[in-house]
Write an enzyme that holds these catalytic residues in place. Structure first.
Site, PDB file in Angstrom:
ATOM      1  CB  SER A 264      21.955  90.774  -9.648  1.00 41.26           C
ATOM      2  OG  SER A 264      22.271  91.684 -10.669  1.00 41.26           O
ATOM      3  CE  LYS A 265      27.281  88.209 -13.478  1.00 39.98           C
ATOM      4  NZ  LYS A 265      28.134  87.043 -13.597  1.00 39.98           N
ATOM      5  NE  ARG A 266      21.359  91.812 -14.448  1.00 38.98           N
ATOM      6  CZ  ARG A 266      21.637  90.527 -14.452  1.00 38.98           C
ATOM      7  NH1 ARG A 266      22.652  90.079 -15.160  1.00 38.98           N
ATOM      8  NH2 ARG A 266      20.918  89.661 -13.758  1.00 38.98           N
ATOM      9  CG  ASP A 267      21.790  95.102  -7.864  1.00 39.77           C
ATOM     10  OD1 ASP A 267      21.010  95.577  -8.713  1.00 39.77           O
ATOM     11  OD2 ASP A 267      21.501  94.166  -7.119  1.00 39.77           O
ATOM     12  N   GLY A 268      26.048  96.612  -9.342  1.00 41.85           N
ATOM     13  CA  GLY A 268      27.266  97.433  -9.284  1.00 41.85           C
ATOM     14  C   GLY A 268      27.382  98.204  -7.985  1.00 41.85           C
TER      15      GLY A 268
END
Ligand code: GLU
Length: 508
Positions: A264-268
């Site tokens: 996910s984009k939250r994984d950065g």
């Protein structure tokens, strides 16, 4: 579908940076549109104003530009079906929500936030900790299904806040065909009465997506698997508003999996590799998260590996140009199972693309990399030749700095210890002789330099193997790089002799 122009859309909500999964959705839409001489539309779904993130829309345009996957119609490019930003279409949606109420498929709901909370508390059980607003509860709530007609009118007239909810059938099976997953069946008894129009007059995603897909004449909807649970509500809205026979064909794309499940984009940068195409600066925290471009990926390689995350052409072929992808792509060949992202494999794609690319193609990006590292190159032709010599060794564009930097920057700290241990007077005099021989040559090319080097070594009875490493350390500074005589050729006579002399002085 025969005769109908293919029209597909990518419909992001500008709620953050677009990540790899979103880009793959873009790519599959784009490929399908190009393959079928259709149109690729970008629609910005910004009805949820609370989740709006400034800069997110511009970031999407930048990503599309970098990858070359440009839409035919968008807020930026215009088109015959605009506006392409849902917030600018606000007035269009209400009539559809009201039509649904009139026909008994939807209803006005006046419940306040507190009343909804009371309902949830009352209905909750250990098995169902957050009960939804559905056919089981709607007849106990404050809405146009339970209140007398005059009271409903009175509330509407006096401006009491309300939402419009879809009246989900109690016990039906909604069936639709997914181009990747085949027939999908959903029991309406398990689904909630989704809000269609919010109290502020804005549609929710569910209403807006269906209305816009209709008004924009969308023929195929390709979107992430996370939207599958919403699909039955969309099918019903199509049935009630525009006729199921006019509905687009659906395909829900598989998830992209990271080391610990859905990426996910939250994984950065959590896993040490990027999830964003380009650098993303989080406006809330100011955090800057590098993207594939900043990591040194070529857009061609990025597009290539994205295409293969969930699709293949039925053979072992892995390297595809965009044109080849357009030619061979088919949505039916997209797998339904999640696609695992492997960063090492992605680097292999990039490596292959670097090797395949003419140095003139690589030149602007590599030049930039050098600039970012404080090296301004005046001899661009030399850089082009250096790229040719080292590209075999580069996985990332940023590797060119390490692999070719020595051509333009004198090695400050040559690896003296690598030479010192086996250094002696014979070797020293060999290099003094070599300098003389190379000084005299009129033909400064690798073959001639190697020839003079070998002949001299033989005449002094020194193994060339013993001499190649010192020469490399002299010219490169370390134990790496392309064939050493190619390096000398490119460095030119003056610079090569200067570097040999310099090391001889330091080895004294
Ligand atoms: N706005 C939705 C999103 O943000 C689009 C889903 C769809 O394509 O229908 O992903």
């Amino acid at each position: 579908m025969a005769g109908k122009q293919v029209r597909v859309r990518f419909a992001p909500s500008p709620t953050g940076g677009l990540h790899m999964g979103g880009m793959r959705t873009v790519l599959y839409n784009y490929l399908f549109a190009r393959k079928h001489q259709g149109r690729f539309i970008l629609r910005i779904e910004d009805t949820d104003q609370q989740r709006y993130v400034p800069g997110a829309e511009e970031y999407i345009y930048e990503c599309l530009k970098w990858t070359g996957l440009q839409p035919d119609e968008s807020p930026l490019h215009g088109g015959d079906y605009g506006p392409y930003r849902q917030s600018e279409r606000k007035e269009m949606y209400r009539q559809y929500a009201e039509k649904l109420v009139e026909e008994g498929y939807a209803y006005y709901a006046f419940d306040t936030a507190e009343e909804l909370e009371v309902m949830r508390e009352k209905m909750k059980t250990p098995d169902n900790p957050s009960p939804q607003y559905d056919f089981r509860v709607r007849l106990q709530m404050k809405n146009s299904l339970t209140l007398p007609e005059e009271q409903v009118q009175e509330k509407l007239n006096s401006g009491v806040p309300y939402v419009i909810r879809l009246k989900m059938p109690e016990n039906e099976t909604v069936k639709f065909h997914d181009l990747i997953r085949g027939d999908s069946l959903f029991q309406t008894a398990l689904l909630d009465d989704k809000v269609l129009l919010k109290a502020d007059g804005m549609p929710t995603y569910h209403l807006a997506v269906v209305v816009d897909d209709y008004l924009m004449k969308i023929t195929h909807v390709f979107r992430g698997e996370e939207w599958l649970p919403s699909a039955p509500a969309h099918v019903l809205l199509w049935r009630y508003l525009f006729g199921e026979e006019n509905m687009p064909q659906w395909a829900h794309l598989p998830l992209i999996l990271g080391p610990e499940g859905k990426l996910s984009k939250r994984d950065g940068m959590k896993y040490g590799f990027p999830v964003y195409p380009l650098e993303w600066k989080d406006p809330a925290t100011g955090e800057i998260i590098p993207g594939f471009r900043e990591f040194g990926f070529m857009p061609q390689a990025f597009v290539n590996f994205l295409a293969l995350l969930g699709w293949n052409d039925g053979t072992d072929k892995e390297i595809f140009t965009l044109e080849e992808l357009i030619e061979t792509f088919s949505i039916e060949r997209v797998h339904s199972a999640g696609a695992r992202f492997d960063f090492e494999k992605a680097k292999w794609f990039n490596h292959t693309w670097i090797k395949l690319s003419p140095s003139a193609t690589l030149l602007p990006e590599v030049n930039q990399t050098f600039k970012r590292n404080g090296i301004t190159i005046s001899d661009i032709q030399m850089l082009e030749k250096a790229i040719d010599l080292v590209k075999e060794r580069c996985h990332l564009l940023s590797d060119f700095m390490q692999q070719a930097g020595f051509f333009f920057q004198y090695p400050e700290n040559p690896d003296l210890t690598a030479v010192q241990a086996r250094w002696n007077e014979e070797k020293k005099s060999f290099f003094e002789n070599l300098m003389q021989l190379w000084q005299e040559t009129e033909t400064w090319n690798a073959a001639e330099l190697e020839n003079r080097f070998k002949t001299k070594a033989e005449s002094l009875h020194i193994k060339t193997g013993e001499l190649l490493l010192p020469l490399r350390i002299m010219l490169v500074g370390g134990k790496f790089g392309p064939p050493v005589f190619d390096i000398a050729e490119l460095l030119g006579k003056a610079e090569t002799l200067k570097r040999i002399q310099n090391l001889l002085d330091r080895l004294k």
